[in-house]
Each structure stands twice: as C-alpha cells, then as structure tokens.
Enzyme design. Sequence first.
Site, short mmCIF file in Angstrom:
data_model
loop_
_atom_site.label_atom_id
_atom_site.label_comp_id
_atom_site.label_asym_id
_atom_site.label_seq_id
_atom_site.Cartn_x
_atom_site.Cartn_y
_atom_site.Cartn_z
N LEU A 130 0.89 -1.12 0.01
CA LEU A 130 -0.13 0.19 0.16
C LEU A 130 0.98 1.22 0.10
O LEU A 130 0.64 2.30 -0.65
CB LEU A 130 -0.87 0.02 1.23
CG LEU A 130 -2.06 -1.16 1.01
CD1 LEU A 130 -2.63 -0.97 2.65
CD2 LEU A 130 -3.03 -1.00 -0.02
N GLY A 131 1.92 1.33 0.61
CA GLY A 131 3.09 2.42 0.74
C GLY A 131 4.09 2.09 1.42
O GLY A 131 4.29 0.99 2.13
N GLY A 166 7.59 4.18 3.41
CA GLY A 166 7.96 5.39 4.13
C GLY A 166 9.47 5.10 4.59
O GLY A 166 10.11 4.10 4.67
N THR A 167 9.95 6.12 5.57
CA THR A 167 11.17 5.96 6.21
C THR A 167 11.25 4.81 7.12
O THR A 167 11.87 4.13 7.65
CB THR A 167 11.43 7.06 6.63
OG1 THR A 167 11.42 8.45 5.84
CG2 THR A 167 12.85 7.10 7.53
N PHE A 168 9.96 4.70 7.85
CA PHE A 168 9.75 3.71 8.87
C PHE A 168 9.83 2.26 8.53
O PHE A 168 10.13 1.45 9.07
CB PHE A 168 8.43 3.87 9.65
CG PHE A 168 7.24 3.99 8.63
CD1 PHE A 168 6.58 2.72 8.63
CD2 PHE A 168 6.80 5.16 8.02
CE1 PHE A 168 5.56 2.74 7.75
CE2 PHE A 168 5.81 4.87 7.21
CZ PHE A 168 5.10 3.70 7.00
N LYS A 196 7.24 -0.28 5.60
CA LYS A 196 6.06 -0.36 4.56
C LYS A 196 4.81 -0.90 5.32
O LYS A 196 4.60 -1.36 6.22
CB LYS A 196 6.51 -1.60 3.73
CG LYS A 196 7.98 -1.45 2.75
CD LYS A 196 8.22 -2.44 2.05
CE LYS A 196 9.33 -2.26 1.03
NZ LYS A 196 9.71 -3.59 0.29
N VAL A 197 3.80 -0.58 4.44
CA VAL A 197 2.49 -0.82 4.88
C VAL A 197 1.73 -1.71 3.58
O VAL A 197 1.91 -1.37 2.55
CB VAL A 197 1.30 0.34 4.89
CG1 VAL A 197 -0.08 -0.11 5.44
CG2 VAL A 197 1.84 1.20 6.05
N LYS A 211 1.46 -2.58 9.28
CA LYS A 211 2.47 -1.47 8.90
C LYS A 211 3.88 -2.47 9.47
O LYS A 211 3.91 -2.99 10.75
CB LYS A 211 2.55 -0.44 9.84
CG LYS A 211 3.41 0.68 9.97
CD LYS A 211 3.25 1.98 10.75
CE LYS A 211 4.26 3.01 10.74
NZ LYS A 211 3.69 4.10 11.69
N ASP A 237 3.44 15.50 14.17
CA ASP A 237 3.53 15.34 12.63
C ASP A 237 2.38 15.31 11.71
O ASP A 237 1.98 14.49 10.92
CB ASP A 237 4.53 13.75 12.22
CG ASP A 237 4.96 13.75 10.96
OD1 ASP A 237 4.98 14.92 10.42
OD2 ASP A 237 5.25 12.65 10.41
#
Length: 532
Positions: A204-205, A207-209, A211-212, A227, A324
């Site tokens: 789905l997406g 990021g820095t953290f 994946k989802v 997540k 954030d």
Amino acid sequence: MAAVAPLPNQILSHYPRQSLNIMNPGGPSGLPTPPVATRKRKRAHQYTVSYSEVQEVDSDGRLREVIVIDDTPPPPTISPSTTHNGAFSASYQPPMYSAPIRTRARAAAEAQALSASSSSVVTAPAPKKRKRDHNEEVRAPAAKKQAASSQQSQTAVGANSMDSRSAAATDDTKSTVPCDDKEGHYIIVPDDMIHRRYRTVRLLGQGTFGKVVEAIDTLDNSRVAIKIIRAIPKYRDASKIEVRVLQKLKERDPTNRNNCIHLLSWFDHRNHICLVSELLGMCVYDFLKENDFAPFPRHHIQKFARQLLGSVAFLHELRLVHTDLKPENILLVHNDYRVVHVPVPGKRNAPPKPKRILDSTDIRLIDFGSATFEQEYHSSVVSTRHYRAPEIILGLGWSFPCDAYSLGCILVEFFTGLALYQTHDNLEHLAMMEMVMGKMPERFSRAGARSKPEFFKEGAKLDWPKPKATRQSKKDVKATRPLQDVIPPTDPINRQFLDLVRKLLAFDPAQRITVREALQHPYFALSIHPEI
C-alpha cells in the site's frame, strides 16, 4: 619478461584487490607481484580479460615489465610467455564465470574453493596444476564464507521484484531465504504468510519507517493493513513507542469517537515489528494529487476541520503531542467519489475540467511514531518542514501549540490544493511566514534572536534577504501572498474561516488558539451547503 613468483605473507597483506569486472576461472588464481611505488598502473584494452602492467626490480637489480593477469592461475617460475598449455599460455586462460574475488590475499584460496562448482561459458583447457601452499589452505574456509556472503547479498539486493524471494527459495534450498533488502525493509511477496495468520495481498505504501501492506486475516477472512517496521534498531524502538501510544488511545476511546486509527494487534515477525489495523482508504494528500491538486469544496473542509480538531484535542487531553500532522497522515475511510465538471478559472473558452468530489468525508488520523507525551523527552526538531511551527525553527521549544499550527497549514492546503509554504530553508521559511502573517510580535522575535541570532539583525528584525540568498529564493518569498489574499474574505464563510486559520497560525504559541478553543469558533456554527 620477468618471472612472477608468489609473494611472502607479510607483503601480501599490503595489496588489497578491487572487485573484478569479470568472474574468476575455475582454476587457482594468480598472486600478483607488488608494483614499484613510483610507477602508475596502466590498464590495457587489447585483451578481453582484465590484466595490469607493472614494473619491478628483479633480483639482479634490473627494471623489468611484468604483466599480471587478474583472473588466471599464477604463472610458474619460468616465463609464462614460453610455457604453453594446448592453445593457451599458462598466464592466459579464457574467462570463466563464478563469484567475484574481493581481495588479493584470498584470491587463490577462493578460486580453489569454488573450482568444483564453477561453470564455464567457453570450453578451455584445464590450467596447469600446482600445489597450494599452507597459507592458502588456511585461508580457504574464510574465502569460501566470504563468497557465500557475497551471493547472499546479491540475492537480497535483487529481491525488489514481487516474486524474487520465491525464485531465491527455489534456487537455493539449503540456505535461509533473506526477507529484508539492504536497507532493512521487509521484502513484500504476494501470498506471503506473516505470523502464520496474515496473507499479504499488495503493497500500500512505503516510508522511512517501513512499509504498509494490505493483507487478509485468515482467521475471519477480513482485510487489514499491516505496518511492517524496518529491521533497524532505532525504527524498532520508535515503533514500540507507537504501540504504547496506540494502546493508550484505544483504551481511552474504545468506540473510536475521536477518529484516531485503532490498533488491532501487534507482533514481531522475523525481526520486524508489525502493527495491524483496520484497512482504510488513501491519504488525503494522494487524493489531492490524483485530483490535480484541486481544492476541496468548502462544506467538506468544514467537516475535515471539525474531525481533525476533535482528534487532536483528544490527544492533547491525554497530554500527547502528535508532532507530525500533515495530509499524508490523514486517511480517508472510503475512497469513493463522483466526478463533476467545473469551469477553469481565468479561461473563458476552455472546456470544463473534471473534478472528483468525495462521497464521504470520514477520516482517520494515523502515524503516531513521533507522538510525544508532554512529560517525556522532546527532540529539538519535529514536524515535516511545510507544517513546522516557527517556535520549532527558532529552537524555542515546543508543546501542544505546534499541532495547532500544523492544522492551520493543513486547512489552508485544503482550501487552495497546495501547501502554504513551499520551502526547504529555515530563514526563507520564516520570511515566507512574515509575508503571510505580517511581522513577528516583538516579544517573540526577541526570544528568537536570542536563540538563533544568525536569523536576525539589529532590533530583532528578521535578517532577510541575506547577501547569499539566491535570486530564485528572493522571488519565491516575494511571491508568497498574505493570508487574506489566500483566503479572500468575500462572504461570511470565508471571513470566519480566515479568522480561524489566522488564530491557528499565530507566531507566538502563547497567543495561538488551542485546538479545543478552535472547536468553539463561530466557523463551526455556520451551515455550509454543497456548492457543487
């Protein structure tokens, strides 16, 4: 030509070998002769294999030229040019492909270790046999281990495609299949089973953290979002803080009246912390982007604002600062929309432009990985640049008001379709803020000048533009419009909306409206009818 002899061990370690462009042959690899320190290595181009020409002094004190073949067996003590093995000299054999050699010291041993499994793309005579010395035999296990780690690294790097991990499992059934890429992200594969319960569907997406992913809970066949945190200690630690926050939110609001994402479960899977939540729609930023950054209808903005202020007020009552807030961290519950055609502003004869209108404005606030309890440690810089409050930029400390400022920026973005501050420089950002809101209050600017004197000149005035400021930077600041031009007060709805946003964007956090106060603003008493 001078003869090439094996180097003594104490000299050998001083000559590291770079990775080759071609792989080593199946036979033992040659040990190089150390070059003369004052001579430069020359790379020849007439051969299809990699070799080097060096000059060295022989035992009689004469300077000799020596050719070192980087990927062939070491030559015997007599001249390689006069020693033949079939159609090839002992110092030249056709290239054969196997794992790359990484160091000179391990070259011969690695070649010997891999010789049994290496395959040749060119049929060539076997290289001349020689006995391995004791040092090579000692180094052989280390070289073999290094070659194996090289192959494993290449598998991990190449596993970005959705089916590469399955292929790796087929190719190498003896070793553990890597599940991470080189940056610690979990490699997503369709139908992969996570925690023996969740079957992955799609990414789905990212990021820095981490994946989802969308997944199916095999216990009840429901769809969830997982997540998957990167397998890096600092991200694992941050995710545990997020778990603590999410558990607190669910405990205090079990029916989710405050529209914060609910954590269904969490676990550790192959060194990745995984957070399972309900499956929602796209983030608000992605909807704006796919809608060509067209602004939301005013009645939708009011509904978004009421939900967001309510969610953040709930966090603040728990003494929690989100830190954030941005459109990327606001998810739509449903993606459904209808399409209308609207006239293009400023173009009379242009055909109407399609615009997506959401069927539902229900949203959820997400990403509590940076959320901070008031009494706990505060890092000096928080918030994504475009939504960062001035007190953070000036190093004056921050608390709940920084969330209110971020919400003010977000509401303007809903109204215009574009971020209010398009910048990546602190001084330029402050200059844009003054263009939007007017000059800083004196008390606030003096505090800022004490904390960040480099941004101010005499009299606690913002030192803009600096002599080093680029023409484009000056142009961008000058093009920034005052808030009343961004939200023209043409009717009661806009006037009240402008007043709310102005209070959220106040420079001084002590004078900024709180999110709970904002919910009582007259703007929310207005009945805004659909205009499209």
